[in-house]
Design a protein around this motif. Structure first.
Motif, PDB file in Angstrom:
ATOM      1  N   LEU A 279       0.839  -1.201   0.000  1.00  0.00           N
ATOM      2  CA  LEU A 279       0.000   0.000   0.000  1.00  0.00           C
ATOM      3  C   LEU A 279       0.869   1.245   0.000  1.00  0.00           C
ATOM      4  N   ALA A 280       1.951   1.235   0.769  1.00  0.00           N
ATOM      5  CA  ALA A 280       2.863   2.387   0.798  1.00  0.00           C
ATOM      6  C   ALA A 280       3.432   2.653  -0.600  1.00  0.00           C
ATOM      7  N   GLU A 281       3.786   1.586  -1.311  1.00  0.00           N
ATOM      8  CA  GLU A 281       4.303   1.740  -2.675  1.00  0.00           C
ATOM      9  C   GLU A 281       3.238   2.340  -3.592  1.00  0.00           C
ATOM     10  N   GLN A 282       2.003   1.882  -3.450  1.00  0.00           N
ATOM     11  CA  GLN A 282       0.924   2.401  -4.297  1.00  0.00           C
ATOM     12  C   GLN A 282       0.620   3.859  -3.984  1.00  0.00           C
TER      13      GLN A 282
ATOM     14  N   LEU B  85      -6.120   7.277   0.865  1.00  0.00           N
ATOM     15  CA  LEU B  85      -5.255   6.097   0.926  1.00  0.00           C
ATOM     16  C   LEU B  85      -4.161   6.275   1.976  1.00  0.00           C
ATOM     17  N   GLN B  86      -3.664   7.486   2.098  1.00  0.00           N
ATOM     18  CA  GLN B  86      -2.634   7.757   3.108  1.00  0.00           C
ATOM     19  C   GLN B  86      -3.194   7.528   4.506  1.00  0.00           C
ATOM     20  N   GLU B  87      -4.445   7.901   4.720  1.00  0.00           N
ATOM     21  CA  GLU B  87      -5.086   7.675   6.017  1.00  0.00           C
ATOM     22  C   GLU B  87      -5.225   6.177   6.297  1.00  0.00           C
ATOM     23  N   ILE B  88      -5.601   5.417   5.289  1.00  0.00           N
ATOM     24  CA  ILE B  88      -5.689   3.962   5.444  1.00  0.00           C
ATOM     25  C   ILE B  88      -4.315   3.401   5.788  1.00  0.00           C
TER      26      ILE B  88
END
Length: 139
Positions: free
Chosen positions: A27-30, A56-59
């Motif tokens: 997820l960090a890469e995405q 997405l950053q919050e997730i």
């Protein structure tokens, strides 16, 4: 790149999150990849896309705070949650999926010996219970 193209990329990442097909590192890469795509957008679209990246950053931030995110049980429960929380179908179909999801997540939690991990898995049932209540107001 237009916002629609960006949104299609974002939707794929979000679906992977909901179905637990991404690790925290994935997820960090995405998030980094999508952040890089912001510069390719027209300035008017960049603000909308930045909101998507912020979601997405919050997730990602929340996932990094949950100690059992990488455990097989938590990953499976997250996959079940994602499917049970899907917003397609009639209210009856959605309620049935949510109820089945709650039952499946409780089964997964019941197999865990670590109380903290069991609690983390069981927390995934709370949004499904709220969904059931919302879909069946007279319950």
């Amino acid at each position: 790149m237009g916002y629609d193209e960006f949104r299609a990329e974002y939707d794929q990442v979000m679906l992977a999150c909901l179905t637990a097909k991404l690790s925290v590192e994935g997820l960090a890469e995405q998030v980094s990849r999508l952040t890089g795509l912001l510069t390719e957008l027209h300035p008017a679209d960049r603000n909308r896309a930045a909101v998507d990246v912020d979601n997405l950053q919050e997730i990602l931030t929340n996932a990094r705070q949950v100690p059992y995110v990488e455990s097989p049980a938590f990953i499976e429960a997250s996959r079940v949650f994602g499917m049970a929380n899907a917003d397609w179908g009639t209210a009856i179909e959605r309620t049935h999926r949510a109820r089945q999801g709650v039952q499946d997540i409780r089964t997964i939690a019941g197999q865990l010996s670590d109380p903290a991990e069991r609690d983390a898995v069981l927390q995934l049932t709370e949004p499904l219970e709220l969904l059931i209540d919302a879909l069946e107001p007279g319950r």
